[in-house]
Design a protein around this motif. Structure first.
Motif, PDB file in Angstrom:
ATOM      1  N   PHE A 179     -37.538 -21.044  42.931  1.00 20.42           N
ATOM      2  CA  PHE A 179     -36.451 -21.957  42.552  1.00 20.42           C
ATOM      3  C   PHE A 179     -35.469 -22.181  43.702  1.00 20.42           C
ATOM      4  O   PHE A 179     -34.934 -23.281  43.860  1.00 20.42           O
ATOM      5  N   LEU A 214     -29.326 -23.090  35.458  1.00 19.06           N
ATOM      6  CA  LEU A 214     -30.749 -22.746  35.496  1.00 19.06           C
ATOM      7  C   LEU A 214     -30.965 -21.389  36.154  1.00 19.06           C
ATOM      8  O   LEU A 214     -31.797 -20.583  35.702  1.00 19.06           O
ATOM      9  N   MET A 254     -42.725 -26.442  35.132  1.00 21.96           N
ATOM     10  CA  MET A 254     -41.542 -26.897  35.879  1.00 21.96           C
ATOM     11  C   MET A 254     -41.811 -28.198  36.621  1.00 21.96           C
ATOM     12  O   MET A 254     -40.895 -28.998  36.840  1.00 21.96           O
ATOM     13  N   ASN A 313     -38.982 -33.212  33.522  1.00 24.66           N
ATOM     14  CA  ASN A 313     -37.665 -33.255  34.152  1.00 24.66           C
ATOM     15  C   ASN A 313     -36.551 -33.123  33.124  1.00 24.66           C
ATOM     16  O   ASN A 313     -35.417 -33.508  33.365  1.00 24.66           O
ATOM     17  N   TRP A 332     -36.446 -27.064  31.201  1.00 22.93           N
ATOM     18  CA  TRP A 332     -36.303 -26.244  32.402  1.00 22.93           C
ATOM     19  C   TRP A 332     -35.548 -24.950  32.082  1.00 22.93           C
ATOM     20  O   TRP A 332     -35.922 -23.875  32.553  1.00 22.93           O
ATOM     21  N   ARG A 383     -37.100 -21.320  32.657  1.00 28.37           N
ATOM     22  CA  ARG A 383     -36.532 -20.366  33.604  1.00 28.37           C
ATOM     23  C   ARG A 383     -36.142 -19.060  32.921  1.00 28.37           C
ATOM     24  O   ARG A 383     -36.265 -17.977  33.507  1.00 28.37           O
ATOM     25  N   THR A 397     -41.343 -31.883  42.453  1.00 25.70           N
ATOM     26  CA  THR A 397     -42.477 -31.875  41.513  1.00 25.70           C
ATOM     27  C   THR A 397     -43.741 -31.373  42.184  1.00 25.70           C
ATOM     28  O   THR A 397     -44.447 -30.499  41.646  1.00 25.70           O
ATOM     29  N   TRP A 450     -43.449 -27.536  42.759  1.00 19.94           N
ATOM     30  CA  TRP A 450     -43.732 -26.696  41.591  1.00 19.94           C
ATOM     31  C   TRP A 450     -45.222 -26.674  41.265  1.00 19.94           C
ATOM     32  O   TRP A 450     -45.790 -25.612  40.979  1.00 19.94           O
TER      33      TRP A 450
END
Length: 414
Positions: A41, A62, A102, A106, A111, A115, A173, A176
């Motif tokens: 992250f 997050l 993830m 979006n 998310w 997380r 994107t 991930w």
């Protein structure tokens, strides 16, 4: 027979030494569960902010969701009655899935859930991989390989950081999804290494990842740090002061690429500071295990806190490539050592009954991690700078170091 190919390839790369194979397998697990599942992250956060789907405040939320999940995972490990090898496999599979998710959405609320769950799973995987690995090394009489296991998070941090620095233009994107695929490949590579222990040879596990050996295994050497007998308040101070570095390092660890990009616009250096942190972590993990066991753990912890405080301050007073590089290394070097010394101190105080104390200490560290981003993000929004929050973190680390030094040298008065 084809499904044995990854195992054979891994065995070939690890050699024929079973202890080395076990240590490398656990290192890879921690690289996946922590280096990717938890810490990917950090290098991806600037890309998520740049993409417009996230702002600093929500980025802090997050991060705190993940640290809250890690806290929950750490304090619930002792209640789980699962064979360690099975939990490691579950942890690898879930980490792969969550990392891919993830990149497939979006939606902030998704998310946040991902997380949080990733934090829980990373704690469980860390603990049970540690238990499995330490028990396996004890069975083989090869405790010297334990340090290799805990280089895993650093290896994962270096790999994810370098990937983002090279392929960051592809966006968050792609990052991930790429990390999810990499985690899947690594999981397949070590999947068959994790087999259930023989019946009748269980090992207890604590929330910190410490395992107790079974009767058939050679016991790990007891820690004999400090000639002073334990004081009845020492356990309280260990828990209270172990929470300090959780708060002290996490602001930098969460927002380092964002801070560096703001200070060095257009430079290629910001993407390299996070891998530097990971490299320093690897060196620290290997070096801390080699320090004499009779050195006082509290003094060692105090020294680690001072190093991290200097690292946090370095980027503030010297906001250049050199300052951020030095800060990354000073924060990363004692990162794993802090956990090692704290767990040794818990064993000194409680011996073979240290599991509860280790759990409380781990929980305190987790609370510090949760608070850090929640404090830093609003300050950064209101002041336009992370500097006030970073000074607060550095000050907390220095106060923690003073507290540990006082505890180590104060006279005992029953």
């Amino acid at each position: 027979m084809n499904n044995l190919a990854p195992t054979r390839a891994f065995a070939a790369s690890a050699g024929t030494h079973p202890a080395r194979e076990a240590a490398i397998a656990c290192m890879i697990v921690l690289a996946v569960a922590l280096g990717i599942g938890r810490f990917a992250f950090t290098p991806l956060l600037p890309l998520m902010l740049h993409g417009g789907g996230l702002d600093i405040r929500h980025g802090g939320w997050l991060a705190s969701c993940n640290y809250a999940g890690y806290f929950v995972g750490a304090v619930t490990c002792a209640a789980l009655r699962v064979e360690p090898a099975r939990m490691v496999r579950v942890g690898l599979a879930v980490t792969v899935l969550l990392t891919l998710v993830m990149g497939l959405t979006n939606q902030f609320w998704i998310w946040a859930i991902v997380r949080f769950v990733a934090g829980v799973v990373s704690a469980w995987t860390f603990v049970f991989a540690s238990q499995w690995g330490l028990r396996r090394l004890a069975e083989l009489g090869s405790h010297q390989w334990a340090g290799l296991i805990y280089t895993g998070p650093g290896v994962g941090i270096v790999a994810t950081g370098l990937f983002v620095s090279i392929a960051g233009r592809l966006g968050a994107t792609a990052g991930w999804l790429g990390f999810g695929l990499a985690a899947a490949v690594l999981s397949v590579l070590v999947w068959r290494v994790f087999v259930a222990a023989p019946a009748g040879l269980p090992a207890a596990v604590s929330a910190s990842g410490e395992s107790t050996t079974h009767p058939a295994s050679p016991a790990a050497p007891a820690t004999t740090s400090s000639a002073r007998p334990p004081h009845r308040a020492d356990a309280f101070w260990l828990v209270a002061l172990y929470g300090v570095p959780g708060f002290g390092y996490i602001i930098t660890a969460t927002f380092l690429p964002v801070i560096a990009r703001h200070a060095l616009p257009g430079s290629a250096w910001p993407d390299l500071f996070w891998p530097m942190f990971g490299l320093a972590l690897i060196v620290g993990a290997l070096g801390a295990a080699r320090l004499p066991h009779h050195w006082d753990n509290r003094n060692l912890l105090a020294a680690c806190y001072v190093l991290q405080a200097a690292g946090v301050a370095s980027g503030i007073v010297w906001p250049t490539a050199g300052g951020f590089a030095l800060g990354s290394m000073l924060i990363g070097l004692p990162f794993t050592a802090i956990t090692l010394f704290a767990m040794r101190e818990a064993r000194r105080l409680r011996g073979d009954h240290a599991a509860g104390l280790m759990g409380y200490a781990t929980a305190a560290y987790g609370v510090g991690q949760i608070i850090g981003p929640l404090v830093a993000a609003p300050i950064a929004v209101h002041t336009g700078s992370f500097s006030p929050a970073l000074w607060l973190a550095a000050g907390a680390l220095l106060l923690g170091a003073l507290g540990l030094t006082w505890v180590a040298h104060r006279p005992h008065r029953e």
